[in-house]
Design an enzyme around this catalytic site. Structure first.
Site, PDB file in Angstrom:
ATOM      1  NE  ARG A   8      28.784 -10.624 -18.235  1.00 38.83           N
ATOM      2  CZ  ARG A   8      29.512  -9.856 -19.005  1.00 38.83           C
ATOM      3  NH1 ARG A   8      29.120  -8.615 -19.241  1.00 38.83           N
ATOM      4  NH2 ARG A   8      30.627 -10.295 -19.537  1.00 38.83           N
ATOM      5  CG  HIS A   9      30.457 -13.587 -14.553  1.00 41.48           C
ATOM      6  ND1 HIS A   9      31.512 -12.741 -14.791  1.00 41.48           N
ATOM      7  CD2 HIS A   9      30.144 -14.136 -15.749  1.00 41.48           C
ATOM      8  CE1 HIS A   9      31.839 -12.768 -16.062  1.00 41.48           C
ATOM      9  NE2 HIS A   9      31.011 -13.608 -16.673  1.00 41.48           N
ATOM     10  CB  THR A  12      37.073 -12.363 -15.166  1.00 36.82           C
ATOM     11  OG1 THR A  12      36.894 -12.172 -16.578  1.00 36.82           O
ATOM     12  CG2 THR A  12      35.847 -13.075 -14.604  1.00 36.82           C
ATOM     13  CG  ASP A  13      42.559 -10.177 -14.250  1.00 35.65           C
ATOM     14  OD1 ASP A  13      42.070  -9.122 -13.777  1.00 35.65           O
ATOM     15  OD2 ASP A  13      43.454 -10.823 -13.672  1.00 35.65           O
ATOM     16  CD  GLU A  84      28.926 -17.134 -22.154  1.00 33.89           C
ATOM     17  OE1 GLU A  84      27.928 -17.524 -22.807  1.00 33.89           O
ATOM     18  OE2 GLU A  84      29.087 -15.963 -21.790  1.00 33.89           O
TER      19      GLU A  84
END
Length: 212
Positions: A8-9, A12-13, A84
């Site tokens: 999984r990446h 992120t914010d 996604e």
């Protein structure tokens, strides 16, 4: 048999803010970039060899894959099939407020009914079919090899269910952690889990378990 290490990446914010990302092309934040570097260091030290490296075409996955590709001397091959799920009108919304801001779409998403329409997005069934077809295509192209594939929480959910035989509408008891390593084997379209949720390279952090 093809062995695929799905990752999984990084963070992120919008992960931190608990906002649905979907197809929105959100970059890694500083923590996510650090996670990607830690992952690259981990995989550089692996004694096992990798034959190819694939990534979702969204930048949060590509930016997680690129340091690994550099560390291992592998070209990053973009693969839209493992991006996604398209969440349509839910993208960008705070998970705590989706029932208020988009009640019909929120109900469709939460129902986990494969054929139920999601305004502006993919049905769960469409998403499932896309991810499974992409993974099986990659596996067939690399029979007998070991691969890396960078993807997303929602896609990992599909992969885990396909390999575990758990229906789309059943509860999930597996984690979907940022920069986790999740190993599966694919042989003649039969999937099985080899290992899941390995985050030893970021063991001091708390993983994020939402679907982006």
């Amino acid at each position: 048999m093809t062995e695929i290490w799905f990752i999984r990446h990084g963070e992120t914010d919008w992960n931190r803010q608990r906002r649905l990302q979907g197809w929105q092309d959100i970059p890694l934040n500083a923590a996510g970039l650090a996670q990607a570097r830690a992952l690259a260091d981990r995989l550089r030290g692996e004694t096992l060899a990798f034959d190819a490296l694939y990534s979702s075409d969204l930048q949060r996955a590509l930016a997680t894959a690129e340091p690994v590709g550099q560390a291992l001397g592998l070209r990053v091959r973009p693969e839209p099939g493992i991006r996604e799920r398209g969440f349509g009108v839910l993208e960008g919304l705070d998970l705590e407020r989706i029932d208020e801001l988009a009640p019909a779409a929120a109900a469709a998403w939460k129902s986990r009914e494969p054929g139920r329409a999601l305004d502006g997005g993919e049905t769960l069934g469409q998403f499932h079919a896309r991810v499974v077809a992409a993974v099986e295509d990659i596996a067939q192209r690399h029979e007998g090899q070991r691969l890396l594939a960078f993807t997303h929480g929602g896609a990992l959910d599909i992969i885990w269910r396909q390999a575990s035989g758990v229906p789309l509408n059943a509860p999930r008891y597996a984690s979907l952690l940022n920069v986790s390593i999740n190993r599966i084997a694919v042989e003649d379209r039969a999937w099985r889990i080899l290992d899941w949720g390995d985050v030893a390279h970021v063991a001091d952090e708390v993983g994020n378990d939402i679907q982006p």
